[in-house]
Enzyme design. Sequence first.
Site, PDB file in Angstrom:
ATOM      1  N   SER A  29       0.817  -1.229   0.000  1.00 25.18           N
ATOM      2  CA  SER A  29       0.000   0.000   0.000  1.00 25.18           C
ATOM      3  C   SER A  29       0.841   1.265   0.000  1.00 25.18           C
ATOM      4  O   SER A  29       1.628   1.486   0.921  1.00 25.18           O
ATOM      5  CB  SER A  29      -0.879   0.066   1.260  1.00 25.18           C
ATOM      6  OG  SER A  29      -1.905  -0.868   1.197  1.00 25.18           O
ATOM      7  N   HIS A  60      -3.023   0.720  -4.872  1.00 17.03           N
ATOM      8  CA  HIS A  60      -2.439  -0.478  -5.483  1.00 17.03           C
ATOM      9  C   HIS A  60      -2.682  -0.419  -6.986  1.00 17.03           C
ATOM     10  O   HIS A  60      -3.812  -0.525  -7.445  1.00 17.03           O
ATOM     11  CB  HIS A  60      -3.087  -1.743  -4.931  1.00 17.03           C
ATOM     12  CG  HIS A  60      -2.621  -2.088  -3.563  1.00 17.03           C
ATOM     13  ND1 HIS A  60      -1.683  -3.048  -3.322  1.00 17.03           N
ATOM     14  CD2 HIS A  60      -2.947  -1.582  -2.358  1.00 17.03           C
ATOM     15  CE1 HIS A  60      -1.456  -3.132  -2.025  1.00 17.03           C
ATOM     16  NE2 HIS A  60      -2.213  -2.256  -1.417  1.00 17.03           N
ATOM     17  N   HIS A  82      -5.416  -9.011  -2.013  1.00 14.59           N
ATOM     18  CA  HIS A  82      -5.648  -9.273  -0.594  1.00 14.59           C
ATOM     19  C   HIS A  82      -6.828 -10.228  -0.445  1.00 14.59           C
ATOM     20  O   HIS A  82      -7.790 -10.163  -1.200  1.00 14.59           O
ATOM     21  CB  HIS A  82      -5.982  -7.979   0.152  1.00 14.59           C
ATOM     22  CG  HIS A  82      -4.912  -6.946   0.064  1.00 14.59           C
ATOM     23  ND1 HIS A  82      -4.783  -6.116  -1.012  1.00 14.59           N
ATOM     24  CD2 HIS A  82      -3.921  -6.624   0.932  1.00 14.59           C
ATOM     25  CE1 HIS A  82      -3.744  -5.321  -0.813  1.00 14.59           C
ATOM     26  NE2 HIS A  82      -3.198  -5.599   0.347  1.00 14.59           N
ATOM     27  N   TYR A  84      -9.032 -10.004   1.786  1.00 11.47           N
ATOM     28  CA  TYR A  84     -10.254  -9.253   2.132  1.00 11.47           C
ATOM     29  C   TYR A  84     -10.988  -8.707   0.907  1.00 11.47           C
ATOM     30  O   TYR A  84     -12.153  -8.324   0.989  1.00 11.47           O
ATOM     31  CB  TYR A  84      -9.955  -8.115   3.127  1.00 11.47           C
ATOM     32  CG  TYR A  84      -9.031  -7.031   2.614  1.00 11.47           C
ATOM     33  CD1 TYR A  84      -9.418  -6.135   1.636  1.00 11.47           C
ATOM     34  CD2 TYR A  84      -7.747  -6.896   3.135  1.00 11.47           C
ATOM     35  CE1 TYR A  84      -8.574  -5.150   1.167  1.00 11.47           C
ATOM     36  CE2 TYR A  84      -6.891  -5.905   2.682  1.00 11.47           C
ATOM     37  CZ  TYR A  84      -7.306  -5.043   1.704  1.00 11.47           C
ATOM     38  OH  TYR A  84      -6.462  -4.079   1.239  1.00 11.47           O
ATOM     39  N   GLU A  85     -10.302  -8.673  -0.226  1.00  6.47           N
ATOM     40  CA  GLU A  85     -10.986  -8.203  -1.440  1.00  6.47           C
ATOM     41  C   GLU A  85     -12.040  -9.207  -1.908  1.00  6.47           C
ATOM     42  O   GLU A  85     -12.848  -8.892  -2.772  1.00  6.47           O
ATOM     43  CB  GLU A  85      -9.972  -7.982  -2.569  1.00  6.47           C
ATOM     44  CG  GLU A  85      -9.046  -6.804  -2.327  1.00  6.47           C
ATOM     45  CD  GLU A  85      -7.976  -6.703  -3.404  1.00  6.47           C
ATOM     46  OE1 GLU A  85      -8.290  -6.240  -4.512  1.00  6.47           O
ATOM     47  OE2 GLU A  85      -6.833  -7.115  -3.150  1.00  6.47           O
ATOM     48  N   ALA A 112       2.364  -2.189   4.291  1.00  5.67           N
ATOM     49  CA  ALA A 112       2.113  -1.198   5.328  1.00  5.67           C
ATOM     50  C   ALA A 112       1.515  -1.961   6.505  1.00  5.67           C
ATOM     51  O   ALA A 112       0.731  -2.888   6.307  1.00  5.67           O
ATOM     52  CB  ALA A 112       1.142  -0.144   4.824  1.00  5.67           C
ATOM     53  N   MET A 210      -2.641  -7.087   6.857  1.00  4.62           N
ATOM     54  CA  MET A 210      -3.652  -7.936   6.208  1.00  4.62           C
ATOM     55  C   MET A 210      -3.109  -8.608   4.947  1.00  4.62           C
ATOM     56  O   MET A 210      -3.865  -8.943   4.038  1.00  4.62           O
ATOM     57  CB  MET A 210      -4.876  -7.093   5.836  1.00  4.62           C
ATOM     58  CG  MET A 210      -5.469  -6.316   6.990  1.00  4.62           C
ATOM     59  SD  MET A 210      -6.755  -5.202   6.415  1.00  4.62           S
ATOM     60  CE  MET A 210      -7.021  -4.200   7.908  1.00  4.62           C
ATOM     61  N   SER A 211      -1.796  -8.797   4.884  1.00  8.31           N
ATOM     62  CA  SER A 211      -1.226  -9.360   3.652  1.00  8.31           C
ATOM     63  C   SER A 211       0.037 -10.152   3.965  1.00  8.31           C
ATOM     64  O   SER A 211       0.256 -10.560   5.100  1.00  8.31           O
ATOM     65  CB  SER A 211      -0.893  -8.221   2.681  1.00  8.31           C
ATOM     66  OG  SER A 211       0.193  -7.447   3.177  1.00  8.31           O
ATOM     67  N   ASN A 234       0.987   3.414  10.898  1.00  8.29           N
ATOM     68  CA  ASN A 234       0.160   3.965  11.985  1.00  8.29           C
ATOM     69  C   ASN A 234       0.430   3.169  13.246  1.00  8.29           C
ATOM     70  O   ASN A 234       0.907   2.041  13.180  1.00  8.29           O
ATOM     71  CB  ASN A 234      -1.336   3.841  11.615  1.00  8.29           C
ATOM     72  CG  ASN A 234      -1.722   2.404  11.331  1.00  8.29           C
ATOM     73  OD1 ASN A 234      -1.440   1.880  10.250  1.00  8.29           O
ATOM     74  ND2 ASN A 234      -2.342   1.753  12.291  1.00  8.29           N
ATOM     75  N   HIS A 246      -7.441   4.308   6.193  1.00  9.81           N
ATOM     76  CA  HIS A 246      -6.577   3.970   5.051  1.00  9.81           C
ATOM     77  C   HIS A 246      -5.841   5.221   4.564  1.00  9.81           C
ATOM     78  O   HIS A 246      -4.735   5.139   4.043  1.00  9.81           O
ATOM     79  CB  HIS A 246      -7.399   3.339   3.931  1.00  9.81           C
ATOM     80  CG  HIS A 246      -6.564   2.782   2.807  1.00  9.81           C
ATOM     81  ND1 HIS A 246      -5.599   1.808   3.004  1.00  9.81           N
ATOM     82  CD2 HIS A 246      -6.524   3.071   1.481  1.00  9.81           C
ATOM     83  CE1 HIS A 246      -5.013   1.524   1.848  1.00  9.81           C
ATOM     84  NE2 HIS A 246      -5.553   2.280   0.909  1.00  9.81           N
TER      85      HIS A 246
END
Length: 271
Positions: A29, A60, A82, A84-85, A112, A210-211, A234, A246
């Site tokens: 990201s 992306h 990802h 989650y997509e 990230a 998440m990746s 963050n 995001h």
Amino acid sequence: MIYPLVNEAVSMINSRIKIQPEIGIILGSGLGDFADTIDKKIIIPYEEIPHFKKSTVQGHAGRLISGYVKNKPVVIMQGRYHYYEGHDIVETVFPVRVLWGLGSKKLLLTNAAGGINSMLLPGDLMIIRDHINLMGVNPLRGENDERFGPRFPDMSTVYCNEMINVIADGMMRMGLGVKKGVYLALSGPSYETPAEIRMLKTLGADAVGMSTVPEAIVARHMGLLVAGISCISNLAAGISPTPLSHKEVTETADRVKGTFISLLSDIIPLL
Ligand code: HPA
């Protein structure tokens, strides 16, 4: 059977790029701009590659880019898939299979991540020392294809020590503090609650995202040497004084872009 599908993607890419990459690189990201700095670029949008899905996340780009960093031939995935997509976990790691099919022996993963360890601050780069897979899925589930690797691959050394040392030396040359840690992957896409972050800290996580973990698992399955760098975008939920977004993730990535690009340009020829 995904092996023949990988071959189709590899044949198409090979007809366009005409180099054999020594290393594959996946840019996370907001970190995609590194790809613009490499030499003799050839760009293939994911839509043109057989069996590649459309990437849906902001920040992306969704392009495969081949070229050289100094004299090292590389193939870069500018943007990843990802879980989650909504892609199947096997689909999210398809590009890693393809990087292997193109001849890469190594893989550099970037992402990230939210900082859990109090030593990590937004803008820091963390070398991934190990990971914890809490995504709830494993990309190797299902019938095993021995042409990729064994049924029960060892995961005692997912992240290659030599590659870690090269990255750490590069960071020192740049005057950056060298921070190494454990990356923990959840499926997302909601960020964590403060209670979840306290739990993840107890479990041994330094950063959360998440990746990356599914990609590292299939890469090791195929015998690739793997390294990973997290851009701490963050502070994790409950540690951060502000709500997570995001926007903050991409803004921090944007802020460290220059440092990140310099580091990659320096270390990739040495990896
Ligand atoms: N949590 C999960 N994934 C993330 C975060 C986070 O705080 N920051 C960037 N990706």
